[in-house]
Motif scaffolding. Structure first.
Motif, short mmCIF file in Angstrom:
data_model
loop_
_atom_site.label_atom_id
_atom_site.label_comp_id
_atom_site.label_asym_id
_atom_site.label_seq_id
_atom_site.Cartn_x
_atom_site.Cartn_y
_atom_site.Cartn_z
N SER A 43 17.27 26.94 49.22
CA SER A 43 15.93 27.51 49.14
C SER A 43 15.83 28.73 50.04
O SER A 43 16.27 28.72 51.18
CB SER A 43 14.91 26.45 49.56
N GLY A 44 15.26 29.80 49.51
CA GLY A 44 15.09 31.01 50.31
C GLY A 44 16.35 31.85 50.42
O GLY A 44 16.41 32.74 51.26
N ALA A 45 17.35 31.56 49.58
CA ALA A 45 18.60 32.32 49.64
C ALA A 45 19.09 32.65 48.24
O ALA A 45 18.77 31.96 47.27
CB ALA A 45 19.67 31.54 50.40
N ILE A 46 19.86 33.71 48.15
CA ILE A 46 20.51 34.12 46.92
C ILE A 46 22.00 33.94 47.15
O ILE A 46 22.53 34.41 48.14
CB ILE A 46 20.22 35.61 46.62
N ASN A 47 22.69 33.24 46.23
CA ASN A 47 24.13 33.12 46.39
C ASN A 47 24.84 33.86 45.27
O ASN A 47 24.37 33.91 44.14
CB ASN A 47 24.58 31.66 46.50
N VAL A 48 25.93 34.50 45.62
CA VAL A 48 26.80 35.20 44.68
C VAL A 48 28.19 34.61 44.89
O VAL A 48 28.69 34.58 46.01
CB VAL A 48 26.80 36.73 44.93
N CYS A 49 28.80 34.14 43.79
CA CYS A 49 30.07 33.41 43.91
C CYS A 49 31.13 33.97 42.97
O CYS A 49 30.80 34.55 41.92
CB CYS A 49 29.85 31.94 43.58
N VAL A 50 32.38 33.79 43.34
CA VAL A 50 33.53 34.11 42.49
C VAL A 50 34.48 32.92 42.49
O VAL A 50 34.54 32.17 43.46
CB VAL A 50 34.28 35.39 42.95
N LYS A 51 35.22 32.77 41.38
CA LYS A 51 36.25 31.74 41.30
C LYS A 51 37.55 32.29 41.85
O LYS A 51 37.89 33.45 41.61
CB LYS A 51 36.48 31.33 39.84
N GLY A 52 38.25 31.46 42.59
CA GLY A 52 39.52 31.87 43.17
C GLY A 52 40.70 31.40 42.35
O GLY A 52 40.56 30.60 41.43
N TRP A 53 41.86 31.89 42.71
CA TRP A 53 43.11 31.52 42.07
C TRP A 53 43.46 30.06 42.32
O TRP A 53 44.27 29.49 41.63
CB TRP A 53 44.23 32.41 42.61
N ASP A 54 42.82 29.47 43.32
CA ASP A 54 43.12 28.09 43.73
C ASP A 54 42.11 27.09 43.19
O ASP A 54 42.02 25.97 43.68
CB ASP A 54 43.15 28.03 45.26
N ASN A 55 41.32 27.46 42.18
CA ASN A 55 40.27 26.62 41.59
C ASN A 55 39.12 26.34 42.55
O ASN A 55 38.33 25.44 42.32
CB ASN A 55 40.82 25.31 41.03
N CYS A 56 39.02 27.09 43.62
CA CYS A 56 37.89 26.98 44.54
C CYS A 56 36.88 28.07 44.21
O CYS A 56 37.20 29.06 43.57
CB CYS A 56 38.35 27.13 45.99
N THR A 57 35.65 27.86 44.63
CA THR A 57 34.58 28.84 44.46
C THR A 57 34.27 29.43 45.83
O THR A 57 34.13 28.70 46.80
CB THR A 57 33.33 28.17 43.86
N TYR A 58 34.14 30.75 45.90
CA TYR A 58 33.88 31.47 47.14
C TYR A 58 32.52 32.13 47.03
O TYR A 58 32.29 32.90 46.08
CB TYR A 58 34.97 32.51 47.39
N CYS A 59 31.61 31.85 47.96
CA CYS A 59 30.23 32.33 47.85
C CYS A 59 29.77 33.07 49.10
O CYS A 59 30.11 32.70 50.22
CB CYS A 59 29.27 31.16 47.63
N LYS A 60 28.97 34.10 48.85
CA LYS A 60 28.23 34.79 49.90
C LYS A 60 26.76 34.42 49.69
O LYS A 60 26.30 34.32 48.55
CB LYS A 60 28.38 36.31 49.79
N PHE A 61 26.05 34.23 50.78
CA PHE A 61 24.63 33.90 50.71
C PHE A 61 23.83 35.04 51.35
O PHE A 61 24.20 35.56 52.39
CB PHE A 61 24.35 32.59 51.46
N TYR A 62 22.75 35.40 50.69
CA TYR A 62 21.87 36.47 51.17
C TYR A 62 20.47 35.90 51.33
O TYR A 62 19.99 35.15 50.47
CB TYR A 62 21.81 37.62 50.16
N THR A 63 19.79 36.25 52.40
CA THR A 63 18.42 35.81 52.62
C THR A 63 17.53 36.44 51.57
O THR A 63 17.57 37.64 51.34
CB THR A 63 17.93 36.20 54.02
N ASN A 64 16.73 35.63 50.89
CA ASN A 64 15.79 36.11 49.87
C ASN A 64 14.42 36.27 50.52
O ASN A 64 13.56 35.40 50.42
CB ASN A 64 15.74 35.15 48.69
N ASN A 65 14.24 37.40 51.20
CA ASN A 65 12.99 37.65 51.93
C ASN A 65 11.81 37.81 50.98
O ASN A 65 11.98 38.22 49.84
CB ASN A 65 13.11 38.92 52.77
#
Length: 139
Positions: A43-65
């Motif tokens: 809640s209150g955040a925006i996440n942007v994710c990419v899939k990795g070569w290792d079947n993991c998901t990598y995400c950055k979170f940004y504050t949704n002001n």
């Protein structure tokens, strides 16, 4: 079992109060890494994710002001946004990255690559063009 160093609590400061919004796992550069579970909706955040070569998901979170409301047109009184998180002028449908948008309005995603659209009901839908591999996305 995760060690104490592998689990962190993400804190967002709202006013002068810190509110724990969720847990995220081990870090990879500037991303949280999720291998055995889906990234959380925070809640209150925006996440942007990419899939990795290792079947993991990598995400950055940004504050949704919330946007700053100076004055609504026709001296209308601000109302709560979808989810009661922000105060917005009547007619505004979405809040994204500190800005208020009307339904069907297009704008840039926080990832700097994709475009987003404000949908009726306060939801935001963003394109999902390839953002690269975790090595470049997370740096």
């Amino acid at each position: 079992m995760a060690s104490f160093l592998d689990v962190r609590v993400w804190m967002i400061v709202i006013g002068s109060f810190g509110i724990a919004l969720g847990f995220y796992g081990p870090m990879f550069q500037q991303c949280a890494r999720y291998c055995s579970k889906d990234p959380p909706e925070v809640s209150g955040a925006i996440n942007v994710c990419v899939k990795g070569w290792d079947n993991c998901t990598y995400c950055k979170f940004y504050t949704n002001n919330c946007p700053d409301i100076q004055e609504c047109q026709n001296k209308a009184v601000p109302i709560p946004s979808h989810g009661d998180r922000c105060m917005i002028c009547p007619g505004v449908a979405c809040v994204y990255n500190g800005h208020a948008y009307f339904a069907h309005e297009m704008f840039d995603s926080v990832d700097g690559v994709n475009k987003c659209m404000c949908l009726r009901g306060g939801k935001v839908r963003c394109d999902k063009f390839h953002l690269g591999l975790p090595m470049s996305f997370c740096s």
